[in-house]
Design an enzyme around this catalytic site. Structure first.
Site, PDB file in Angstrom:
ATOM      1  N   CYS A  65     -14.406  94.806  12.068  1.00 18.71           N
ATOM      2  CA  CYS A  65     -14.938  95.758  11.087  1.00 18.71           C
ATOM      3  C   CYS A  65     -16.394  95.418  10.763  1.00 18.71           C
ATOM      4  O   CYS A  65     -16.732  94.258  10.562  1.00 18.71           O
ATOM      5  CB  CYS A  65     -14.092  95.726   9.822  1.00 18.71           C
ATOM      6  SG  CYS A  65     -14.624  96.954   8.596  1.00 18.71           S
ATOM      7  N   CYS A  69     -16.595  93.186   3.187  1.00 15.68           N
ATOM      8  CA  CYS A  69     -15.700  92.953   2.049  1.00 15.68           C
ATOM      9  C   CYS A  69     -15.224  91.495   2.051  1.00 15.68           C
ATOM     10  O   CYS A  69     -14.586  91.041   3.004  1.00 15.68           O
ATOM     11  CB  CYS A  69     -14.510  93.896   2.124  1.00 15.68           C
ATOM     12  SG  CYS A  69     -14.971  95.639   2.299  1.00 15.68           S
ATOM     13  N   CYS A  72     -11.546  90.233   2.952  1.00 14.47           N
ATOM     14  CA  CYS A  72     -10.840  90.818   4.091  1.00 14.47           C
ATOM     15  C   CYS A  72     -10.940  89.962   5.344  1.00 14.47           C
ATOM     16  O   CYS A  72     -12.034  89.570   5.762  1.00 14.47           O
ATOM     17  CB  CYS A  72     -11.390  92.217   4.369  1.00 14.47           C
ATOM     18  SG  CYS A  72     -10.492  93.082   5.674  1.00 14.47           S
ATOM     19  N   CYS A 109       2.421 104.086   6.672  1.00 15.85           N
ATOM     20  CA  CYS A 109       1.010 104.034   6.313  1.00 15.85           C
ATOM     21  C   CYS A 109       0.197 103.618   7.526  1.00 15.85           C
ATOM     22  O   CYS A 109       0.363 102.509   8.038  1.00 15.85           O
ATOM     23  CB  CYS A 109       0.800 103.051   5.172  1.00 15.85           C
ATOM     24  SG  CYS A 109       1.803 103.429   3.718  1.00 15.85           S
ATOM     25  N   CYS A 142       0.958 108.461   5.503  1.00 16.86           N
ATOM     26  CA  CYS A 142      -0.269 108.246   4.742  1.00 16.86           C
ATOM     27  C   CYS A 142      -1.312 107.658   5.679  1.00 16.86           C
ATOM     28  O   CYS A 142      -1.006 106.791   6.496  1.00 16.86           O
ATOM     29  CB  CYS A 142      -0.008 107.286   3.592  1.00 16.86           C
ATOM     30  SG  CYS A 142      -1.497 106.788   2.710  1.00 16.86           S
ATOM     31  N   CYS A 202      -3.915 108.032  -3.116  1.00 11.96           N
ATOM     32  CA  CYS A 202      -3.442 106.694  -3.444  1.00 11.96           C
ATOM     33  C   CYS A 202      -4.648 105.785  -3.573  1.00 11.96           C
ATOM     34  O   CYS A 202      -5.511 105.763  -2.698  1.00 11.96           O
ATOM     35  CB  CYS A 202      -2.512 106.190  -2.343  1.00 11.96           C
ATOM     36  SG  CYS A 202      -2.147 104.432  -2.470  1.00 11.96           S
ATOM     37  N   ARG A 272       2.925 100.231  -6.757  1.00 10.77           N
ATOM     38  CA  ARG A 272       3.467  99.462  -5.634  1.00 10.77           C
ATOM     39  C   ARG A 272       3.023  98.006  -5.705  1.00 10.77           C
ATOM     40  O   ARG A 272       1.858  97.715  -5.925  1.00 10.77           O
ATOM     41  CB  ARG A 272       3.003 100.054  -4.300  1.00 10.77           C
ATOM     42  CG  ARG A 272       3.484  99.224  -3.109  1.00 10.77           C
ATOM     43  CD  ARG A 272       3.177  99.857  -1.769  1.00 10.77           C
ATOM     44  NE  ARG A 272       3.702 101.217  -1.754  1.00 10.77           N
ATOM     45  CZ  ARG A 272       2.930 102.277  -1.616  1.00 10.77           C
ATOM     46  NH1 ARG A 272       1.645 102.142  -1.469  1.00 10.77           N
ATOM     47  NH2 ARG A 272       3.469 103.474  -1.617  1.00 10.77           N
TER      48      ARG A 272
END
Length: 390
Positions: A65, A69, A72, A109, A142, A202, A272
């Site tokens: 990526c 972040c 992560c 998901c 999702c 979400c 969740r």
């Protein structure tokens, strides 16, 4: 305790607590913890009964990526030894999804690392969504693909997506300390795009990044204002090889207070317990079911979770039941307002995008010993030749 009676009454009326009330929940003592859980449990049962919705993650593209972040394992510069692979083919993703559905998952998901999808990526994911729905009758899908450009949410909706996940992760004031390659406003914009396209939005948070109580209350209040159908609460999985790899600021008691505060502020949405529950809640996981009405089944994006069989046993032993495909997740008033059934999504302690200001975690929040032994890299399921942990 007058505070808890007030919060229960407000939760049953869907009335927003004050900031001071929310902060007071996080400041309660361990002696009062069971009272806090019992109070928030009344609100949870009022809106969701004893049902637990199961969700299953499929990591469509892992690692590599370009975003930074700090939490992560898939970030730019991460040296965590995670699985790295490019896009799964639609039939591979469908096979992975089928394992989760067979284990009882109601929602799949689909997550992909990266800043956001290209139009070609949206075409690819659209084909994957159609394949999964053709092969798994009644399943909800999702998508969690990062920042959306104009028109992309609508295309995903047309392809059959039910929901879109994009987490705020932390307060607006602290966001820039955790991520510099995009902004808090970028994330809010994507949640709003999902809403506008008719997708069930979400959006959630990550706790344990060194944030203050005020930061936690700020992000949960911001989520209430955004009004997603689902709020995943992630607990930081401190991966070695990431900037936050040594942040161990959570105890099981702290996690329960955070979940209770979230339930009081967002009484009628799907809350969740997402990434990190096994690492930080540990043997207290069953208590958390009295606060949240949804969990992920099995493994996460880049880390191992509890075995799916153990999840199902935990739910049954705690006196809860798995929500069936024929049951509507959200309360009637939310569904009647045009929300999609369910509204769950893809929060995960090892793969969305987050934030943070100068970390100021209180000393009392830190556990006696970091449980680094509980952080394990996923080596099975999507992207491998081994059967998933569903």
């Amino acid at each position: 305790m007058d505070l808890l009676n007030t919060l229960v009454d407000k939760g049953l009326r869907r009335e927003l607590p004050t900031r001071d009330e929310a902060l007071a929940v996080l400041a309660t003592s361990d002696d009062d913890l069971l009272d806090v859980v019992a109070a928030a449990g009344k609100v949870r049962r009022h809106w969701f009964g004893r049902r637990v919705k199961l969700n299953y993650l499929v990591n469509l593209k892992s690692g590599l990526c370009p975003e930074d972040c700090s939490y992560c394992s898939q970030r730019l510069g991460s040296t965590a030894g995670i699985l790295k692979y490019t896009w799964l083919k639609p039939d591979q993703a469908s096979d992975a999804a089928a394992a989760g559905v067979a284990g009882g998952a109601k929602r799949v998901c689909l997550v992909a690392s990266g800043r956001g999808p290209t139009d070609r990526d949206v075409d690819r994911v659209s084909e994957t969504i159609k394949t999964i729905k053709d092969n798994n009758e009644g399943v909800e899908v999702c998508a969690c693909l990062g920042l959306l450009s104009d028109g992309q949410a609508e295309r995903l909706r047309e392809a059959g997506a039910d929901a879109y996940n994009h987490n705020l992760n932390t307060s607006e004031a602290t966001y820039g300390e955790i991520t510099t390659t995009h902004t808090y406003e970028d994330r809010v914009d994507t949640v709003q795009k999902a809403h506008a396209a008719g997708l069930s939005a979400c959006s959630g948070l990550i706790a344990g990044m060194g944030e203050t109580d005020e930061d936690l209350v700020d992000v949960v209040f911001s989520l209430r204002e955004l009004d997603p159908d689902s709020v995943p609460v992630n607990f930081l999985i401190p991966f070695e090889g990431t900037p936050l790899g040594k942040e161990w600021n959570l105890t099981p008691q702290r996690c329960l207070r955070i979940l209770a505060m979230t339930r009081f502020v967002c009484p009628d949405v799907e809350v969740r317990i997402a990434g990190g529950r096994e690492v930080h809640l540990r043997t207290m996981q069953p208590l958390a079911l009295h606060l949240a009405n949804s969990i992920f089944l099995g493994d996460y994006l880049t880390s191992e979770g509890q075995a799916g069989k153990a999840d199902l046993e935990m739910i049954a032993d705690a006196g809860f039941e798995v929500e069936g495909t024929g049951q509507v997740t959200l309360p009637e008033h939310r569904a009647a307002a045009g929300c999609h059934d369910g509204g769950g999504a893809c929060g995960s302690g090892s793969g969305a995008c987050g934030s943070g200001e100068e970390p100021q975690a209180a000393e009392a929040h830190t556990g006696a010993e970091p449980r680094t032994d509980l952080v394990a890299v996923r080596r099975r399921g999507a992207g491998t030749d081994l059967a998933p942990n569903a």
